[in-house]
Design a protein around this motif. Sequence first.
Motif, PDB file in Angstrom:
ATOM      1  N   TRP A 165      12.839 -32.336 -52.472  1.00 39.06           N
ATOM      2  CA  TRP A 165      13.210 -33.337 -53.481  1.00 39.06           C
ATOM      3  C   TRP A 165      13.569 -34.645 -52.781  1.00 39.06           C
ATOM      4  CZ3 TRP A 165      14.476 -32.260 -58.903  1.00 39.06           C
ATOM      5  CH2 TRP A 165      14.160 -30.954 -59.285  1.00 39.06           C
ATOM      6  N   ASN A 348      12.029 -36.434 -57.663  1.00 35.28           N
ATOM      7  CA  ASN A 348      13.336 -36.888 -57.214  1.00 35.28           C
ATOM      8  C   ASN A 348      14.423 -36.202 -58.019  1.00 35.28           C
ATOM      9  OD1 ASN A 348      12.246 -39.781 -58.742  1.00 35.28           O
ATOM     10  ND2 ASN A 348      13.983 -38.719 -59.636  1.00 35.28           N
ATOM     11  N   ILE A 349      15.614 -36.262 -57.506  1.00 33.19           N
ATOM     12  CA  ILE A 349      16.739 -35.596 -58.137  1.00 33.19           C
ATOM     13  C   ILE A 349      16.915 -36.147 -59.545  1.00 33.19           C
ATOM     14  CG2 ILE A 349      18.404 -37.245 -57.202  1.00 33.19           C
ATOM     15  CD1 ILE A 349      20.328 -34.917 -56.841  1.00 33.19           C
TER      16      ILE A 349
END
Length: 826
Positions: A165, A348-349
């Motif tokens: 991630w 992505n987070i």
Amino acid sequence: MIAGYKPLPGVPDEFATEKGVPRRHWMRFLEALNELSGPEIERRLADCDQYLRDSGVSYRAWGDDAESMGSPEREWPLSHIPLVIPEGEWQEIAAGVAQRAELLEAVLADIYGPGRLIAEGALPPAVVTGSSEFLRPLHGVKPPGGRYLQLYAADVGRGPDGRWWVLGDRTQAPSGAGYALENRVALSRAFPELYRRMNVERLAPFFQSLRAGLAALAERADPRICLLSPGTLSETYFEHAYLARYLGLLLVEGADLTMRHNQIHVRTVAGLKRADVLLRRIDSNFADPLELNSASELGVPGLIEAVRAGSVVVANALGSGVLEAPALMGFIPGLARRVLGEDLLLPNIATWWCGQERERREVLDGLDDMAIGGAFGQALPGFDTHGPILGASLDGEARERLARLMEERGADFVGQEIVKLSTTPVLDNGRLAPRPFVMRVFATATASGWRIMQGGFVRISDQVDARAVSMRKGVLSADVWILADKPVEQTSLLPTGKNIRIRRIMGNLPSRAADNMFWLGRYVERTEATLRIVRALAAQLVESDGGREKVGRELQCLAQMLVAWGALPAEKKPPVPSAALALAALESEADYGSALRLARSARRAASVIRERLSGDTWSLVGDLEACLVEEMPAASTEAEVFERARNALRVVAALSGLTHENMNRVAGWRFLEIGRRIERGVNTCRFARQLSADDSPFGELDVLLELSDSQITYRQRYLAGLALEPVRDIVILDPGNPRSVAFQVERLVEHLDELPPLHDDGMPEAPRRIVANLAGDIGSIEAAALDHATLLRYEQNLLSLSDAVGARYFLQGPHAARGGKIMGLA
């Protein structure tokens, strides 16, 4: 080493399975490592740490507990175990980072260009304009070279689902690439056989591409590329100096540059020289005090105007830091589908920007599972914290306050999913133990696309949630080994083409570098003079039984010289020569002229020009301070003080020999020599004024010969004993004595003649006129005519020469001038 290794419960582990069995690619590493004995491994790891210390690898930790620990400069905390990643898995990471870099380049071009993403509703305006890194003066300005991002980095970690991630984007001025290179050098030197057998991918091709990409952005075929640093107080200044040396860039600060006629120029000893490309390591807001932060002392007034004119390339483009805002991360997946027509290869987070009603409600309703942070990277509004806070850690009153602040200014907050990142092994008391980590992956733009560094910069934390790891106390750094399936070709950053134009010059020296070279020479020489006085004082005390019965005139004279030079405090009563007095002159923290304070001044000057000094030179400068900083007992004897001073003088001698035999005879070396020669000449004049008066006894003359290291020469030349005129001649007028004033003046004439003139009109500049007059004066006088007034005149002339050198060559502020030529027929 691996006995008892237990992965953290519920957390993915890079090294082992849930049952603690090492993964296949780690087994290769362990099998090769186990061929070495335990003591051999310990020795190699100690050598690795010693290399880092000798190379001066460091970072500055402002805040933390830096003040309580003294200097904020910290030794580099390298983990001895690299992060090992197989090639197939790395290709997935590299593809995802390259895709993200391409996306962010397109988003930046739209933000500062047509603005379609905002106009069509794909991006809320406040996500962009709320960031202090959105620079309105640059809107509509296409960057010279046509590219916004030349260097990009992504902080990544493996999540609970086993996928990598993206935790954050670094588009402003990504740091860590230089440290990644030093990590690699340190570990590969410690385990060269292991490094080769594991087929570890090399880092040099990435840096080749970075340097080539910067050169390709410039208009001129042979561009001047500078690395713009905020200066020695930067947390990562070591990396700035290291990269500048490794890439062959000119390390500059804002004060080294000036804007003239819409072009950026470097202030050099030969006048102003145009800069084509600036690889910046300062934040955009500080780049131009005229149009951005007016309080900035780090930038270049007029830089934005030069960018508008297209005469200078700034990489990364000013304003690119707007993409680092956490608020933007929640929109990146949608932007990828809209701009690139594809989903993100590396997610992505999960991020919710609280400037939207629905997202704000989701964050407040799921607060126990969220980390709350500032939307634009700033401290969390309304809370005394420098980073995100876990929602579950808030009590009732804090939750109410957070909800109220979000209702008032929700655009200042983001909520992010809490992810327990994977762990990597570190050595803990001789055994492997799991620790959470974040890996920074670097990408540089090339003509054929993005090139990814085959490695990375890892920060290892002792905290469970390691999403935000800075290089504070307790954090380790680690190398990243990408394992190829076949042997890896060795790569060098040195060019290999046969059409390289041969040159024997290093280019024009920046004025700031010349200034610091000059003062490095002066401080080292001044330290040596103080050490010689202390050594002579200690020797005289030993010979006179500690000076307790009778204080000789030469002893009193030496003590008074230390007071006059600032090595000891001035008192109403004359100083009483003693071992304690000599010791104080060596290691006093309070007196500016003590040997320790002077050695620190030398190191400070050297730290500004680290990219111009060899590792051995930097190490010796540090050794000089180190041998003086260790406190001696207050009851130390004269002999012990003598030995301490003698040991420090040996370091000075080694440093002198190294600079004389190993430094190329370029302008930097000449300024180092000019500083030393001026300081030595001044000190010798002062020695002679104090110790060779008309009524000086033999003891003072002998001390003068000792201080000027001329005793052996005198005794071989004169068998009749000490006499005033021969002593004055050998110390002041003898051009064959490397310690005499005449010798220093001859060398100064030579060095100044080799420096470039500012105007090619044939007229001697002020430094040359002063030294020519001084050379004529010294060359035409006889020893019998030397007196106190004459020696004082020589000393003042040398000090005037120092001022003239500074005014002519250290071109700062209004003194900066362009070089010029006078055209005409002979």
